[in-house]
Design an enzyme around this catalytic site. Sequence first.
Site, PDB file in Angstrom:
ATOM      1  N   ARG B  22       0.979  -1.422  -0.076  1.00 17.81           N
ATOM      2  CA  ARG B  22       0.446  -0.077  -0.491  1.00 17.81           C
ATOM      3  C   ARG B  22       0.820   1.041  -0.105  1.00 17.81           C
ATOM      4  O   ARG B  22       2.073   1.102   0.742  1.00 17.81           O
ATOM      5  CB  ARG B  22      -0.910   0.169   1.439  1.00 17.81           C
ATOM      6  N   THR B  23       0.380   2.321  -0.655  1.00 17.76           N
ATOM      7  CA  THR B  23       0.554   3.923  -0.587  1.00 17.76           C
ATOM      8  C   THR B  23       0.780   4.076   0.752  1.00 17.76           C
ATOM      9  O   THR B  23      -0.336   4.231   0.951  1.00 17.76           O
ATOM     10  CB  THR B  23       0.115   4.945  -1.495  1.00 17.76           C
ATOM     11  N   LEU B  24       2.280   4.521   1.379  1.00 22.35           N
ATOM     12  CA  LEU B  24       2.282   5.299   2.366  1.00 22.35           C
ATOM     13  C   LEU B  24       2.961   6.528   2.122  1.00 22.35           C
ATOM     14  O   LEU B  24       2.444   7.649   2.937  1.00 22.35           O
ATOM     15  CB  LEU B  24       3.333   4.398   3.457  1.00 22.35           C
ATOM     16  N   ASN B 126      -5.309   2.709  -0.360  1.00 25.67           N
ATOM     17  CA  ASN B 126      -4.041   3.341  -0.766  1.00 25.67           C
ATOM     18  C   ASN B 126      -4.556   3.681  -2.217  1.00 25.67           C
ATOM     19  O   ASN B 126      -4.984   3.404  -3.380  1.00 25.67           O
ATOM     20  CB  ASN B 126      -4.135   1.413  -1.001  1.00 25.67           C
ATOM     21  N   PRO B 127      -4.285   5.270  -0.959  1.00 28.39           N
ATOM     22  CA  PRO B 127      -4.613   5.841  -3.045  1.00 28.39           C
ATOM     23  C   PRO B 127      -3.310   5.849  -3.570  1.00 28.39           C
ATOM     24  O   PRO B 127      -2.474   5.537  -3.472  1.00 28.39           O
ATOM     25  CB  PRO B 127      -4.043   7.215  -1.665  1.00 28.39           C
TER      26      PRO B 127
END
Lengths: 273, 245
Positions: B22-24, B126-127
């Site tokens: 996931r995008t952090l 998870n943008p």
Amino acid sequence: MFRNQYDTDVTTWSPAGRLFQVEYAMEAVKQGSAAIGLRSKTHIVLGCVNKANSELSSHQKKIFKVDDHIGVAIAGLTADGRVLSRYMRNECINYSFTYESPLPVGRLVVQLADKAQVCTQRSWKRPYGVGLLVAGLDESGAHLYYNCPSGNYFEYQAFAIGSRSQAAKTYLERRFESFTDASRDDLVKDALMAIRETLQGETLKSSVCTIAVVGVGEPFHILDQATVQQMIDAFEIVGEQEGPAAAGQEASAEPEPEQGGAAAGEGVAPMDI
Amino acid sequence: MNFMASKQPENSLLGPEADSQRTLYPYVTGTSVVALKYKDGILMAADMGGSYGSTLRYKSVERIKPIGKHSLLGASGEISDFQEILRYLDELILYDNMWDDGNSLGPKEVHNYLTRVMYNRRNKFNPLWNSLVLGGVKNGQKYLGTVSMIGVNFEDNHVATGFGNHLARPILRQEWHENLSYEDGVRLLEKCMRVLLYRDRSAINKLQIAKITEEGTTISQPYSLKTYWEFSAFANPAQGAVGTW
């Protein structure tokens, strides 16, 4: 059509290259009560004949609003028609939600046709037994389509389906050239006239028919009984005068005395024939 | 041995292994995009910088792209996510063209599609780490909208992302008006970009201005703005604010 050894299931071709089950499904459409549609550049009118089973029951719903800009009239197995209307409504609402824009009719019609085609190519399914007249507004203007149980679809200026639709088609064929530029009210009048043709002598009353309109600046809606009756009355009188002049075909001589009788019932002087 | 273990497909986002996917935080980022409506359509400007943290690592990143016949998309934030969005839109436009009927997706439709995508990704934690500007013209109607990475979307006569929100929008609020000529529109955008160049650390002096009208899209070749560094305030920055550095 007669029974033959190739008509048991939809996945069997006949030696002549026909799918009999699909053709039988189209027969079901012909047996349903009539539905007609006609369009101008800016409006489309759908109409249908509503036959109740008995005086005690209500009429079957044969015209469905699919979205503000699309409506459909059905003929044939109304249950199948209802299911397909629900599918169409779903597609429209999903598209609207994602794109905040109305689903183009042309695309909906293709999706519907592809859905019908699937049923002609699966041994565990049967074709939908309903014909749909889809009326809708697009970026590219007003459209009227006919969707067939076979999965074919065609665009029309005017069309009629169901029982005794041939009479309506004959009327429409005579008049269709004037439809493109007709006003909304003239279009409704023509629809009522076409429906009257299918009644073959019965009185045209708002209780036996349903009319729906969609057009530029006018979302799809079904006209209420009072309005329809008003329009019938408005042209019925004119119709009496036009009687001998118009429709030189079979239905002309018959309806005339009936109209006179009906008119008398509504307080107009009986005709001196 | 876990007899009841559910089988996930390799690319699923459920389960413990997926958390590392996931995008952090963003890695290679673009800074502000500024856009406005003018007489004939939309003007959009963005510089060509791709920063890697505080390093100005990539200096030829095209952050404005045409979408279909009627739209322009500008993005700030994670560049790889922007590229992913371009792939989604490419597929969307392709399918739209494959219908081969008289209909086509306009800027409003694309904007709403992007809003759905961004919001749904945000809901899954998870943008796509972008702020997008979508402008276009269809059937004479001008459209300009923006979507953020959490799915906030709106339309306006002028929009900006990132630092542009703080530095460009006040200028636009003062000086934008209906029916700007092309020259005035460009001048206004350049004024905004110049301020951003002076004040935004991640801005570089190499930008593109894109224009979209009913006729089509043009994205200019990269060019630089003239700057002036001899302002007395720059020479003696601490004068008006004692204690600043």
